[in-house]
Design a protein around this motif. Structure first.
Motif, PDB file in Angstrom:
ATOM      1  N   UNK A  53       1.176  -1.379   0.148  1.00 35.19           N
ATOM      2  CA  UNK A  53      -0.027  -0.577  -0.430  1.00 35.19           C
ATOM      3  C   UNK A  53       1.003   1.564  -0.277  1.00 35.19           C
ATOM      4  N   UNK A  54       1.632   0.781   1.114  1.00 37.92           N
ATOM      5  CA  UNK A  54       3.193   2.632   1.052  1.00 37.92           C
ATOM      6  C   UNK A  54       3.398   2.518  -0.344  1.00 37.92           C
ATOM      7  N   UNK A  55       4.130   1.518  -1.285  1.00 41.74           N
ATOM      8  CA  UNK A  55       4.115   1.668  -2.456  1.00 41.74           C
ATOM      9  C   UNK A  55       3.400   2.186  -3.426  1.00 41.74           C
ATOM     10  N   UNK A  56       1.859   1.940  -3.546  1.00 41.55           N
ATOM     11  CA  UNK A  56       1.168   2.998  -4.069  1.00 41.55           C
ATOM     12  C   UNK A  56       0.585   3.967  -3.935  1.00 41.55           C
ATOM     13  N   UNK A  57       0.900   4.398  -2.750  1.00 41.49           N
ATOM     14  CA  UNK A  57       0.754   5.650  -2.917  1.00 41.49           C
ATOM     15  C   UNK A  57       1.530   6.973  -3.639  1.00 41.49           C
ATOM     16  N   UNK A  58       3.417   6.043  -3.841  1.00 36.68           N
ATOM     17  CA  UNK A  58       4.683   6.878  -4.410  1.00 36.68           C
ATOM     18  C   UNK A  58       3.628   7.017  -5.883  1.00 36.68           C
ATOM     19  N   UNK A  80      18.944   4.742  -0.812  1.00 37.10           N
ATOM     20  CA  UNK A  80      18.275   3.745  -0.728  1.00 37.10           C
ATOM     21  C   UNK A  80      19.024   2.532  -0.577  1.00 37.10           C
ATOM     22  N   UNK A  81      18.613   1.581   0.542  1.00 40.20           N
ATOM     23  CA  UNK A  81      18.983  -0.076   0.260  1.00 40.20           C
ATOM     24  C   UNK A  81      17.495  -1.023   0.364  1.00 40.20           C
ATOM     25  N   UNK A  82      17.794  -2.007  -0.940  1.00 42.23           N
ATOM     26  CA  UNK A  82      16.754  -2.419  -1.057  1.00 42.23           C
ATOM     27  C   UNK A  82      17.380  -4.143  -1.474  1.00 42.23           C
ATOM     28  N   UNK A  83      16.612  -5.286  -1.574  1.00 43.68           N
ATOM     29  CA  UNK A  83      16.942  -6.581  -1.466  1.00 43.68           C
ATOM     30  C   UNK A  83      15.987  -6.623  -2.930  1.00 43.68           C
ATOM     31  N   UNK A  84      16.267  -7.295  -4.423  1.00 39.78           N
ATOM     32  CA  UNK A  84      15.424  -7.546  -5.075  1.00 39.78           C
ATOM     33  C   UNK A  84      15.779  -9.224  -5.730  1.00 39.78           C
ATOM     34  N   UNK A  85      14.217  -9.521  -5.604  1.00 36.23           N
ATOM     35  CA  UNK A  85      14.284 -11.483  -5.802  1.00 36.23           C
ATOM     36  C   UNK A  85      13.431 -11.188  -7.480  1.00 36.23           C
ATOM     37  N   UNK A 128      13.254   3.216   2.482  1.00 35.85           N
ATOM     38  CA  UNK A 128      13.377   5.037   2.047  1.00 35.85           C
ATOM     39  C   UNK A 128      12.490   6.377   2.906  1.00 35.85           C
ATOM     40  N   UNK A 129      13.427   6.061   3.385  1.00 33.41           N
ATOM     41  CA  UNK A 129      13.579   7.408   5.148  1.00 33.41           C
ATOM     42  C   UNK A 129      12.257   6.776   5.714  1.00 33.41           C
ATOM     43  N   UNK A 130      13.416   5.424   6.078  1.00 25.61           N
ATOM     44  CA  UNK A 130      12.564   4.586   7.509  1.00 25.61           C
ATOM     45  C   UNK A 130      11.850   3.542   7.285  1.00 25.61           C
ATOM     46  N   UNK A 131      10.994   3.826   5.914  1.00 26.54           N
ATOM     47  CA  UNK A 131       9.898   2.743   5.926  1.00 26.54           C
ATOM     48  C   UNK A 131       9.715   2.030   5.216  1.00 26.54           C
ATOM     49  N   UNK A 132       8.918   1.239   5.308  1.00 21.95           N
ATOM     50  CA  UNK A 132       9.248  -0.006   4.329  1.00 21.95           C
ATOM     51  C   UNK A 132       8.446  -0.065   3.037  1.00 21.95           C
ATOM     52  N   UNK A 133       8.861  -0.738   1.865  1.00 22.26           N
ATOM     53  CA  UNK A 133       7.850  -0.715   0.393  1.00 22.26           C
ATOM     54  C   UNK A 133       8.442  -2.191  -0.139  1.00 22.26           C
ATOM     55  N   UNK A 134       7.117  -2.140  -0.683  1.00 27.46           N
ATOM     56  CA  UNK A 134       7.132  -3.299  -1.579  1.00 27.46           C
ATOM     57  C   UNK A 134       6.572  -3.356  -2.514  1.00 27.46           C
TER      58      UNK A 134
END
Length: 141
Positions: A53-58, A80-85, A128-134
């Motif tokens: 939901x957080x990612x959809x709001x971007x 930004x730190x990320x993990x790609x699967x 991103x900015x302390x908030x998790x996204x997917x």
């Protein structure tokens, strides 16, 4: 032949079909859960919904796919730190994970031309900015 013989033959035929199906299903191999820790992930599903939901709001498309060049593009802010699967539902041995950090303001690209052709799910987890996204994108190579 009378009714009694017909009913007995029908019941025997039904039992033979059912037993055949049971034997076939017991001998099947390659039946696995989608992931090894499926049940643990199911318990944590509400937080996964929150990340989506957080990612959809971007106001930007984070994952884009260039099919001609076979490149994934990621629009993530610097630091930004990320993990790609890269998830292949039909064969778990082809799954790949990549951890990365964004070091510049431009879009980051990841070539995927070495992947086996077919259906893939690109799953990106980032903070991103302390908030998790997917975000997840389905692609065909």
């Amino acid at each position: 032949m009378n009714w009694g013989h017909g009913i007995v033959l029908a019941i025997i035929g039904f039992v033979v079909v059912i037993m055949t199906m049971v034997v076939i299903s017991v001998r099947m191999t390659g039946i696995e859960l989608v992931t090894e820790d499926y049940y643990e992930k199911e318990i944590d599903y509400q937080s996964q919904i929150d990340r989506e939901t957080s990612a959809n709001r971007l106001d930007r498309e984070v994952i884009s796919f260039n099919a001609q060049e076979k490149v994934l593009l990621f629009d993530l802010p610097k630091g930004t730190n990320a993990q790609l699967e890269l998830f292949r539902p039909s064969d778990e041995t082809l799954d790949q994970k990549l951890d990365f950090s964004v070091s510049s303001e431009q879009k980051m690209s990841v070539p995927i031309d070495q992947l086996k052709p077919g259906y893939w799910r690109v799953q990106l987890h980032w903070v991103e900015d302390g908030k998790e996204f997917y975000e997840e994108k389905k692609i065909n190579l």
